[in-house]
Write a protein that holds these residues in place. Structure first.
Motif, mmCIF file in Angstrom:
data_model
loop_
_atom_site.group_PDB
_atom_site.id
_atom_site.type_symbol
_atom_site.label_atom_id
_atom_site.label_comp_id
_atom_site.label_asym_id
_atom_site.label_seq_id
_atom_site.Cartn_x
_atom_site.Cartn_y
_atom_site.Cartn_z
ATOM 1 N N GLY A 279 -5.019 -13.753 -3.686
ATOM 2 C CA GLY A 279 -4.118 -14.675 -2.983
ATOM 3 C C GLY A 279 -4.797 -15.385 -1.813
ATOM 4 O O GLY A 279 -4.685 -16.597 -1.644
ATOM 5 N N GLU A 365 -6.491 -8.958 5.943
ATOM 6 C CA GLU A 365 -5.950 -8.398 4.700
ATOM 7 C C GLU A 365 -7.104 -7.910 3.815
ATOM 8 O O GLU A 365 -6.964 -6.969 3.052
ATOM 9 C CB GLU A 365 -5.098 -9.431 3.957
ATOM 10 C CG GLU A 365 -4.140 -8.789 2.959
ATOM 11 C CD GLU A 365 -3.132 -9.768 2.349
ATOM 12 O OE1 GLU A 365 -3.540 -10.581 1.520
ATOM 13 O OE2 GLU A 365 -1.939 -9.698 2.686
ATOM 14 N N GLN A 517 -4.839 -5.094 -1.390
ATOM 15 C CA GLN A 517 -4.013 -5.122 -0.173
ATOM 16 C C GLN A 517 -2.850 -4.145 -0.302
ATOM 17 O O GLN A 517 -1.701 -4.508 -0.141
ATOM 18 C CB GLN A 517 -3.512 -6.544 0.155
ATOM 19 C CG GLN A 517 -2.688 -7.265 -0.908
ATOM 20 C CD GLN A 517 -3.520 -7.801 -2.038
ATOM 21 O OE1 GLN A 517 -4.600 -8.325 -1.824
ATOM 22 N NE2 GLN A 517 -3.018 -7.660 -3.247
HETATM 23 O O1 LIG Z 1 1.383 -15.472 -4.164
HETATM 24 P P1 LIG Z 1 2.318 -14.305 -4.098
HETATM 25 O O2 LIG Z 1 2.235 -13.440 -5.299
HETATM 26 O O3 LIG Z 1 3.720 -14.765 -3.825
HETATM 27 O O4 LIG Z 1 1.871 -13.397 -2.890
HETATM 28 C C1 LIG Z 1 1.877 -13.861 -1.572
HETATM 29 C C2 LIG Z 1 1.090 -12.982 -0.664
HETATM 30 O O5 LIG Z 1 1.602 -11.679 -0.644
HETATM 31 C C3 LIG Z 1 0.537 -10.725 -0.541
HETATM 32 O O6 LIG Z 1 0.441 -10.065 -1.751
HETATM 33 C C4 LIG Z 1 0.787 -9.743 0.553
HETATM 34 O O7 LIG Z 1 2.082 -9.266 0.522
HETATM 35 C C5 LIG Z 1 -0.697 -11.565 -0.264
HETATM 36 O O8 LIG Z 1 -1.864 -10.952 -0.625
HETATM 37 C C6 LIG Z 1 -0.370 -12.811 -1.017
HETATM 38 O O9 LIG Z 1 -1.174 -13.888 -0.624
#
Ligand SMILES: O=P(O)(O)OC[C@H]1O[C@](O)(CO)[C@@H](O)[C@@H]1O
Length: 560
Positions: A279, A365, A517
């Motif tokens: 992410g 993170e 993470q």
């Molecule tokens: O793109 P997604 O799956 O909505 O996740 C958003 C964010 O949440 C996380 O998993 C942390 O909660 C990040 O690593 C990530 O960038």
């Protein structure tokens, strides 16, 4: 033949390279930065380098030739080069999630790419297909070929996402503001706090607004709630709009085709990416759709090319002349040997307003970990706290602490030699402040200098003695300065890639997995449970008395 990367183990303070650095550190405390500059005219030349259009001056750190040699020895002992090559080759170095880490493949040039196979798929072919899809779509929206359901041109783009699905595109769009399409206004909604979405919806017209729902997993609670609310808002407020009209106003960026379909977005309006893109490393993928919409596909390609130039430098330059490696090693020196617990980011460029927030996720993170990849609890410190704000604003807020506080906080200054505006005088004033701050941190001001200054002003001796301790600057405070010619898509791409690789190198040295993470999970699970307790029938809460008490108060308020 490619050598497989060894599994990362915890960096031990008993390792030969670590111990040599510890011993060396004890000898360096004899010399201040002022002494080091006074006795060596060649310091700037020795401790600076250029790569991918960026210039790094790291001379204002308490380092010597020997320090750098020992730090490079540590990097070699920790197999930084082997791990780097394994990452670029698509090995599954994210072993806790069984994934390759290939954000670098996203910015490899279109023509020169050989097949890169992960799980039987040629990732280069997949990447290029999605880039073409992004190209066609962004051209269509920008040229008014793609219009709203009732024929009006799109005027507002709302990116709904959080974490890496927000911070990257938001930071980059802000940084490349001068390149933005005149008709399109970009908005970013991330917070589940309804005030965030409300502020955007109250300024936009549903007939001319395009929502980009950006989520790697398409399950993230905040994004799903915001997306559902935006969907209802559209259907309620766009005059005469039917469910089928959503197709012109909602597109998705995700790895989860099923969930995107279930939300009601047509697969043709989905821009895929893959599990081997973390992410916080995803702005180069279709998560960058908002960027490509704002600045156009050509500029987006320049952005990718800038990052690729830094990738090539990182892959090829020897450790001693490798900018991301040097930046990482300076950070290791500050954290593990000089004892600093945070790093302040000071971009002297208003358009890099969101850069520190972006780096918070990237570094914290990635490397905010307490165990090595082999599961061993680390006995040394890992990622420092990353924080900061643009200069000169920070100078009038927290720089007091940086100059005279009891902690020593290293600073990364970032500036462009040329501004993107044409206003007279401002840029020289800005750069003067940037360079003045790093000089002041380095030199400080001694008691003798303060006394002489006050005597020259004719202050009485008693007053001089009373004020003296307050006006001394200890100095010897370290900083890096990163310069670019101008903030452009290419230089921004190189800058982000520099910090990505710095983060990677530090992770390898500490022995942690920079690409998972797990630490964000516990709070997510508890929040789901507590939400049921706040608005549902489950009042049988088994929390501690503090959490129970807070839930009871909020439940009563929500029911009124
Ligand atoms: O793109 P997604 O799956 O909505 O996740 C958003 C964010 O949440 C996380 O998993 C942390 O909660 C990040 O690593 C990530 O960038």
């Amino acid at each position: 033949m490619q050598r497989a990367a060894p599994n990362l183990t915890a960096l031990q303070s008993t390792s030969a390279a670590f111990q040599a650095l510890q011993k060396h550190h004890a000898t360096t405390t004899k010399h201040t930065l002022r002494d080091l500059f006074a006795t060596d005219d060649g310091r700037f030349g020795e401790f600076s380098l250029e790569a991918a259009g960026l210039f790094l001056d790291y001379a204002k750190n308490t380092i010597t030739t020997e320090t750098m040699a020992l730090l490079c020895r540590l990097a070699r002992e920790r197999n930084v080069e082997i791990q780097r090559d394994a990452m670029f080759a698509g090995e599954k170095i994210n072993t806790t999630e069984h994934r390759a880490v290939l954000h670098t493949a996203l910015r490899a040039p279109l023509k020169s790419t050989n097949p890169l196979i992960v799980d039987g798929q040629n990732v280069h072919a997949d990447i290029h297909e999605v880039l073409q899809q992004m190209h066609a779509f962004t051209d269509a929206v920008r040229s008014e070929k793609w219009r709203g359901y009732n024929g009006k041109a799109i005027t507002d783009i709302v990116n709904i996402g959080i974490g890496g699905s927000d911070l990257g595109p938001k930071m980059v769009c802000q940084a490349l503001r001068p390149f933005e399409h005149a008709r399109l206004t970009m908005h970013f909604v991330s917070n589940v706090d309804g005030h965030d979405l409300d502020a955007v919806l109250s300024q936009t017209n549903p007939e001319t607004t395009l929502f980009v729902i950006a989520s790697k997993t398409f399950t993230t609670m905040e994004t799903m709630m915001n997306a559902q609310t935006a969907r209802s808002w559209f259907l309620q407020n766009a005059k005469g709009a039917k469910e089928s009209d959503l197709a012109q106003h909602f597109v998705a960026v995700s790895t989860n085709t099923q969930a995107v379909k279930a939300f009601g977005i047509h697969p043709e309006n989905m821009f895929p990416f893959w599990d081997w893109v973390g992410g916080r490393y995803s702005v180069w993928s279709s998560i960058g759709l908002a960027v490509a919409l704002a600045v156009g596909f050509e500029q987006f390609s320049e952005f990718l090319a800038g990052a690729h130039a830094m990738d090539e430098h990182f892959r090829q330059a020897p450790l001693e002349k490798n900018m991301p490696v040097i930046l990482a090693l300076i950070g290791i020196w500050q954290r593990n040997f000089c004892g600093s617990s945070s790093l302040s980011i000071a971009p002297y460029h208003q358009d890099l307003l969101n850069f520190a927030s972006y780096l918070q996720q990237l570094e914290m993170e990635s490397n905010g970990k307490q165990v090595a990849l082999d599961g061993e609890l680390l006995q040394i410190k890992t990622c420092p706290v990353i924080w900061g704000n643009v200069g000169t604003n920070g100078q009038h807020a927290y720089f007091q602490l940086l100059h005279q506080g009891t902690d020593i906080t290293p600073v990364d200054f970032i500036a462009a030699l040329h501004p993107s505006h044409t206003l007279p005088d401002h840029h020289a004033a800005l750069l003067a402040n940037c360079f003045a701050q790093s000089e002041a941190f380095m030199r400080g001001k001694t008691a003798d200098e303060v006394r002489a200054e006050m005597q020259a002003k004719g202050l009485a001796e008693t007053e001089i003695e009373a004020l003296l301790p307050h006006r001394i600057f200890p100095g010897n405070r370290p900083s890096n300065t990163i310069l670019m010619d101008k903030l452009t898509p290419a230089s921004l791409g190189a800058l982000i890639a520099l910090y990505e690789h710095k983060t990677f190198v530090q992770g390898v040295i500490w022995g942690v997995n920079s690409f998972d993470q797990w630490g964000v999970e516990l709070g997510k699970v508890l929040a789901t449970q507590i939400r049921d307790e706040l608005v549902g029938d489950n009042t049988n809460a088994h929390h501690d008395s503090s959490t129970n008490g807070l839930i009871a108060r909020a439940r009563a308020a929500l029911q009124k």
